[in-house]
Motif scaffolding. Structure first.
Motif, PDB file in Angstrom:
ATOM      1  N   GLY A  30      10.662 -14.220  13.882  1.00 42.84           N
ATOM      2  CA  GLY A  30       9.915 -14.051  12.640  1.00 42.84           C
ATOM      3  C   GLY A  30      10.787 -13.966  11.402  1.00 42.84           C
ATOM      4  O   GLY A  30      10.283 -13.997  10.275  1.00 42.84           O
ATOM      5  N   LEU A  31      12.107 -13.864  11.596  1.00 49.78           N
ATOM      6  CA  LEU A  31      13.022 -13.744  10.454  1.00 49.78           C
ATOM      7  C   LEU A  31      13.559 -15.123  10.087  1.00 49.78           C
ATOM      8  O   LEU A  31      14.134 -15.818  10.928  1.00 49.78           O
ATOM      9  N   ALA A  32      13.390 -15.512   8.841  1.00 48.35           N
ATOM     10  CA  ALA A  32      13.979 -16.774   8.381  1.00 48.35           C
ATOM     11  C   ALA A  32      15.499 -16.629   8.355  1.00 48.35           C
ATOM     12  O   ALA A  32      16.023 -15.555   8.051  1.00 48.35           O
ATOM     13  N   THR A  33      16.204 -17.705   8.679  1.00 46.57           N
ATOM     14  CA  THR A  33      17.665 -17.689   8.635  1.00 46.57           C
ATOM     15  C   THR A  33      18.142 -18.794   7.708  1.00 46.57           C
ATOM     16  O   THR A  33      17.877 -19.977   7.942  1.00 46.57           O
ATOM     17  N   GLU A  34      18.823 -18.387   6.651  1.00 45.23           N
ATOM     18  CA  GLU A  34      19.412 -19.336   5.702  1.00 45.23           C
ATOM     19  C   GLU A  34      20.869 -19.540   6.100  1.00 45.23           C
ATOM     20  O   GLU A  34      21.580 -18.572   6.370  1.00 45.23           O
ATOM     21  N   VAL A  35      21.305 -20.788   6.149  1.00 47.38           N
ATOM     22  CA  VAL A  35      22.695 -21.092   6.490  1.00 47.38           C
ATOM     23  C   VAL A  35      23.396 -21.633   5.252  1.00 47.38           C
ATOM     24  O   VAL A  35      22.909 -22.560   4.598  1.00 47.38           O
ATOM     25  N   VAL A  36      24.555 -21.031   4.931  1.00 44.45           N
ATOM     26  CA  VAL A  36      25.308 -21.391   3.728  1.00 44.45           C
ATOM     27  C   VAL A  36      26.731 -21.787   4.138  1.00 44.45           C
ATOM     28  O   VAL A  36      27.408 -21.031   4.839  1.00 44.45           O
ATOM     29  N   SER A  37      27.169 -22.966   3.698  1.00 45.54           N
ATOM     30  CA  SER A  37      28.556 -23.384   3.956  1.00 45.54           C
ATOM     31  C   SER A  37      29.476 -22.735   2.930  1.00 45.54           C
ATOM     32  O   SER A  37      29.205 -22.794   1.726  1.00 45.54           O
ATOM     33  N   GLY A  38      30.562 -22.156   3.419  1.00 50.20           N
ATOM     34  CA  GLY A  38      31.423 -21.368   2.531  1.00 50.20           C
ATOM     35  C   GLY A  38      32.523 -22.126   1.818  1.00 50.20           C
ATOM     36  O   GLY A  38      33.037 -21.667   0.806  1.00 50.20           O
ATOM     37  N   GLY A  39      32.953 -23.268   2.355  1.00 49.45           N
ATOM     38  CA  GLY A  39      33.996 -24.031   1.656  1.00 49.45           C
ATOM     39  C   GLY A  39      35.396 -23.499   1.894  1.00 49.45           C
ATOM     40  O   GLY A  39      36.117 -23.166   0.959  1.00 49.45           O
ATOM     41  N   LEU A  40      35.809 -23.444   3.148  1.00 48.83           N
ATOM     42  CA  LEU A  40      37.118 -22.870   3.499  1.00 48.83           C
ATOM     43  C   LEU A  40      38.258 -23.818   3.165  1.00 48.83           C
ATOM     44  O   LEU A  40      39.272 -23.416   2.604  1.00 48.83           O
ATOM     45  N   ARG A  98      20.244 -29.792   7.566  1.00 50.62           N
ATOM     46  CA  ARG A  98      19.364 -28.690   7.144  1.00 50.62           C
ATOM     47  C   ARG A  98      18.152 -29.217   6.388  1.00 50.62           C
ATOM     48  O   ARG A  98      17.041 -28.701   6.518  1.00 50.62           O
ATOM     49  N   GLN A  99      18.380 -30.273   5.609  1.00 52.84           N
ATOM     50  CA  GLN A  99      17.305 -30.894   4.825  1.00 52.84           C
ATOM     51  C   GLN A  99      16.198 -31.420   5.746  1.00 52.84           C
ATOM     52  O   GLN A  99      15.016 -31.368   5.407  1.00 52.84           O
ATOM     53  N   MET A 100      16.591 -31.918   6.916  1.00 51.25           N
ATOM     54  CA  MET A 100      15.618 -32.497   7.851  1.00 51.25           C
ATOM     55  C   MET A 100      14.844 -31.427   8.621  1.00 51.25           C
ATOM     56  O   MET A 100      13.707 -31.644   9.023  1.00 51.25           O
ATOM     57  N   ALA A 101      15.499 -30.293   8.872  1.00 52.08           N
ATOM     58  CA  ALA A 101      14.854 -29.248   9.683  1.00 52.08           C
ATOM     59  C   ALA A 101      15.333 -27.872   9.229  1.00 52.08           C
ATOM     60  O   ALA A 101      16.128 -27.214   9.897  1.00 52.08           O
ATOM     61  N   PRO A 102      14.859 -27.414   8.048  1.00 52.49           N
ATOM     62  CA  PRO A 102      15.352 -26.151   7.486  1.00 52.49           C
ATOM     63  C   PRO A 102      15.152 -24.950   8.410  1.00 52.49           C
ATOM     64  O   PRO A 102      15.966 -24.030   8.425  1.00 52.49           O
ATOM     65  N   ASP A 103      14.076 -24.988   9.193  1.00 47.53           N
ATOM     66  CA  ASP A 103      13.802 -23.840  10.072  1.00 47.53           C
ATOM     67  C   ASP A 103      14.723 -23.827  11.300  1.00 47.53           C
ATOM     68  O   ASP A 103      14.721 -22.864  12.068  1.00 47.53           O
ATOM     69  N   ARG A 104      15.515 -24.881  11.485  1.00 50.02           N
ATOM     70  CA  ARG A 104      16.456 -24.940  12.609  1.00 50.02           C
ATOM     71  C   ARG A 104      17.899 -24.922  12.121  1.00 50.02           C
ATOM     72  O   ARG A 104      18.820 -25.341  12.832  1.00 50.02           O
ATOM     73  N   ALA A 105      18.123 -24.420  10.907  1.00 50.12           N
ATOM     74  CA  ALA A 105      19.450 -24.491  10.282  1.00 50.12           C
ATOM     75  C   ALA A 105      20.540 -23.831  11.127  1.00 50.12           C
ATOM     76  O   ALA A 105      21.645 -24.366  11.265  1.00 50.12           O
ATOM     77  N   ALA A 106      20.246 -22.665  11.708  1.00 47.92           N
ATOM     78  CA  ALA A 106      21.262 -21.957  12.499  1.00 47.92           C
ATOM     79  C   ALA A 106      21.638 -22.761  13.735  1.00 47.92           C
ATOM     80  O   ALA A 106      22.821 -22.926  14.059  1.00 47.92           O
ATOM     81  N   GLU A 107      20.640 -23.283  14.425  1.00 51.76           N
ATOM     82  CA  GLU A 107      20.872 -24.109  15.626  1.00 51.76           C
ATOM     83  C   GLU A 107      21.720 -25.339  15.275  1.00 51.76           C
ATOM     84  O   GLU A 107      22.664 -25.695  15.995  1.00 51.76           O
TER      85      GLU A 107
END
Length: 202
Positions: A30-40, A98-107
């Motif tokens: 039930g928790l949305a997960t946002e994935v952010v690229s950090g730019g290492l 992520r654009q194609m499947a935002p709800d599967r971003a973590a996977e």
């Protein structure tokens, strides 16, 4: 409240955290997960891997502490030290998926890391994202088109800014974000149980 996972696809410790991330996400559907690229590895840090002398030793430690797999194909890719880790390209790929499947971003983020660290595929290569998309059952042509589209660059750089705004200085970092409230749940490494305890305390 949502989870915000700040990582870099070329970060070995982020790869080591993949198992925990997948477990946490599966425990909290039930928790949305946002994935952010950090730019290492951007700008002047975009250099041949041989200039980071600690890579193999660090990977051995990551594997020992987290159980993460570093595949033979990956070892072959980096063997001569000339491979360049480009976090701009990796962030583009993550943004395209992520654009194609935002709800599967973590996977999808963990799948990108497996593509590099297990399968030895360059994250600068559109074919890598085609393969990840196909495996995930997504429209591979659309993912490749997004990877190559000029607008995706803006999404990747927005990720880098978002990571900075959240005050993230190292990867991976997992946060609980509720409005203006930001609670760190994991930094570097943690088990799913440890994350759950911090979530419950939040």
């Amino acid at each position: 409240m949502k989870l915000v996972y700040v990582f870099d696809a070329y970060c070995g410790w982020s790869h080591g955290f993949s198992g925990t991330l997948r477990e946490v996400v599966s425990r909290h559907p039930g928790l949305a997960t946002e994935v952010v690229s950090g730019g290492l590895f951007t700008g002047q840090r975009r250099v041949p891997i041989r200039e980071f002398g600690y890579v193999q030793g660090a990977n051995a430690q990551i594997a020992e502490l987290t159980g993460a797999e570093f595949g033979d194909a990956y070892e072959r890719l980096i063997a001569d030290g000339s491979f360049v880790m480009d976090s701009d390209a990796a962030a583009l790929g993550v943004a395209a998926l992520r654009q194609m499947a935002p709800d599967r971003a973590a996977e999808l983020a963990t799948a990108v890391q497996d593509a590099f660290y297990v399968d030895g595929r360059s994250l600068s290569d559109a074919a890598t994202y085609r393969t990840v998309a196909q495996t995930a059952g997504l429209d591979a042509d659309a993912v490749v088109a997004a990877f190559e589209a000029p607008g995706t660059q803006a999404a990747a750089h927005a990720d880098f800014r978002r990571a900075a705004e959240l005050g993230v200085t190292g990867f991976p970092t997992l946060l609980a974000v509720d409005g203006d409230s930001v609670t760190p749940l994991a930094y570097g490494r943690a088990t799913a149980d440890e994350v759950d305890e911090r979530l419950a305390a939040h």
